[in-house]
Write an enzyme that holds these catalytic residues in place. Structure first.
Site, PDB file in Angstrom:
ATOM      1  N   HIS A  34       0.824  -1.146   0.377  1.00 27.65           N
ATOM      2  CA  HIS A  34       0.162  -0.184  -0.164  1.00 27.65           C
ATOM      3  C   HIS A  34       1.395   1.378  -0.339  1.00 27.65           C
ATOM      4  O   HIS A  34       2.284   1.011  -0.179  1.00 27.65           O
ATOM      5  CB  HIS A  34      -0.875  -0.001   0.742  1.00 27.65           C
ATOM      6  N   GLY A  36       2.078   3.656   1.822  1.00 27.13           N
ATOM      7  CA  GLY A  36       3.233   2.824   3.582  1.00 27.13           C
ATOM      8  C   GLY A  36       4.401   2.767   2.910  1.00 27.13           C
ATOM      9  O   GLY A  36       5.171   2.509   2.598  1.00 27.13           O
ATOM     10  N   HIS A  37       4.375   0.946   2.026  1.00 26.50           N
ATOM     11  CA  HIS A  37       5.327   0.310   1.003  1.00 26.50           C
ATOM     12  C   HIS A  37       5.791   0.975   0.667  1.00 26.50           C
ATOM     13  O   HIS A  37       7.046   1.115   0.302  1.00 26.50           O
ATOM     14  CB  HIS A  37       4.806  -1.018   0.916  1.00 26.50           C
ATOM     15  N   GLN A  61       7.497 -16.018  11.729  1.00 24.35           N
ATOM     16  CA  GLN A  61       7.238 -14.996  12.406  1.00 24.35           C
ATOM     17  C   GLN A  61       5.866 -14.429  12.904  1.00 24.35           C
ATOM     18  O   GLN A  61       4.873 -14.159  13.929  1.00 24.35           O
ATOM     19  CB  GLN A  61       7.756 -13.175  12.003  1.00 24.35           C
ATOM     20  N   GLY A 151       9.390   0.576   8.171  1.00 23.73           N
ATOM     21  CA  GLY A 151       8.514   1.897   8.449  1.00 23.73           C
ATOM     22  C   GLY A 151       8.816   2.668  10.615  1.00 23.73           C
ATOM     23  O   GLY A 151       8.297   1.188  10.759  1.00 23.73           O
ATOM     24  N   LYS A 153       5.656   2.647  11.527  1.00 18.52           N
ATOM     25  CA  LYS A 153       4.967   2.523  12.256  1.00 18.52           C
ATOM     26  C   LYS A 153       4.831   0.856  13.010  1.00 18.52           C
ATOM     27  O   LYS A 153       4.277   0.519  14.393  1.00 18.52           O
ATOM     28  CB  LYS A 153       3.467   1.687  11.590  1.00 18.52           C
ATOM     29  N   LYS A 188      -2.075   3.053   7.739  1.00 22.75           N
ATOM     30  CA  LYS A 188      -1.738   2.816   6.794  1.00 22.75           C
ATOM     31  C   LYS A 188      -1.380   0.849   7.367  1.00 22.75           C
ATOM     32  O   LYS A 188       0.003   0.769   7.940  1.00 22.75           O
ATOM     33  CB  LYS A 188      -1.115   2.867   5.284  1.00 22.75           C
ATOM     34  N   SER A 189      -1.939  -0.124   6.571  1.00 21.34           N
ATOM     35  CA  SER A 189      -1.655  -1.543   6.863  1.00 21.34           C
ATOM     36  C   SER A 189      -2.884  -2.764   6.072  1.00 21.34           C
ATOM     37  O   SER A 189      -3.653  -2.396   6.250  1.00 21.34           O
ATOM     38  CB  SER A 189      -2.196  -1.701   8.795  1.00 21.34           C
TER      39      SER A 189
END
Length: 285
Positions: A34, A36-37, A61, A151, A153, A188-189
């Site tokens: 998105h 953010g990336h 993970q 990021g 975030k 954004k996620s």
């Protein structure tokens, strides 16, 4: 844009770039990209001659019962976004390419043994940061970047990666990039796609609580408990929200703090329905 699916392909191309004296930036992602990336790719393009993005949902993970199988994936869309923003190569390996023993498992991990990975998200996701460090360490060894971009975030992840790079002498510059938000403030996620329309509205309590904390610090509040209590009360007014944690920690060590002094990370994780979302801010006093 080159689409590489094997470690050998990536290493061969990076060697060619480095023979030409070019700098290489790495943007590790789990795909379903998105804006953010895209901002990470943009920054990498600004700072480096060539940019590699990884697009890999890393199984090590994810803990039992987490969303590994349902994690959103759309590689064609990812490639379009990456190419539009100037990425030179995407590394899209299979699980077996990254973990040759099979079943997405390995007997060799990179793990920070102090309390950093056991704070915040690590309290309820005990193996998460071991898996993050392991896959990022592998990507560093495969790509050998000059810089890597993450990021803000995922602030705890960023701090842990900085510690790993320092402790293991990787010689890679870690660049933290600001949170990118929707127009209404929601961070954004990729997991935002899980939210129903009503849950999407309810999720705004996270960014509202973050803005509340920033304003309280700007107005002179220095008692962390007072700020966290106010944030908690605000989130608890939303019936669809269930708090995982709301904490104030040292921005480097992730240790809990009582006073807002120096660089402090105020971070939160909240379930909106069954979707776990995170948000944070850095405050200075």
């Amino acid at each position: 844009m080159i689409i590489a699916k094997t470690v050998a392909e990536v290493r061969s191309q990076v060697r060619e770039w480095k023979k030409e004296g070019l700098t290489v930036g790495l943007v590790p992602t789990m795909g379903y990209l998105h804006e953010g990336h895209a901002s990470l790719i943009d920054e990498a393009v600004r700072q480096c001659d060539r940019v590699v993005a990884s697009d890999f949902v890393n199984p090590t993970q994810f803990g039992p019962g987490e969303d590994l199988e349902s994690y959103p994936r759309d590689f064609d869309h990812d490639c379009q976004l990456l190419e539009e923003h100037g990425c030179n190569m995407v590394f899209h390996p299979s699980v077996d390419e990254m973990y040759p023993d099979g079943n997405g498992k390995t007997d060799t991990y990179i793990e920070i043994l102090d309390d950093m990975p056991r704070q915040l998200c690590g309290k309820t996701r005990p193996i998460h940061f071991r898996g993050v460090c392991t896959v990022v360490g592998k990507l560093f060894n495969i790509v050998t970047p000059d810089k890597a971009f993450f990021g803000q975030k995922d602030a705890q992840q960023l701090a842990i990666i900085r510690r790993m790079v320092r402790d293991l002498s990787y010689g890679i510059e870690i660049v933290g990039c600001p949170i990118v938000r929707e127009n209404d403030g929601l961070a954004k996620s990729s997991r935002n796609t899980y939210l129903s329309e009503d849950e999407r509205k309810a999720a705004l309590v996270l960014s509202q609580a973050i803005r509340m904390a920033e304003k309280m610090v700007a107005d002179g509040e220095r008692d962390a408990k007072v700020i966290l209590d106010a944030m908690t009360a605000h989130v608890e007014k939303e019936p669809k929200a269930k708090i995982d944690y709301i904490s104030a920690v040292d921005g480097v060590t992730m240790a809990n703090v009582d006073k807002i002094e120096g660089n402090v990370l105020i971070a939160m994780a909240v379930y909106i329905g069954s979707t776990r979302l995170i948000d944070n801010c850095i405050v200075n006093a």
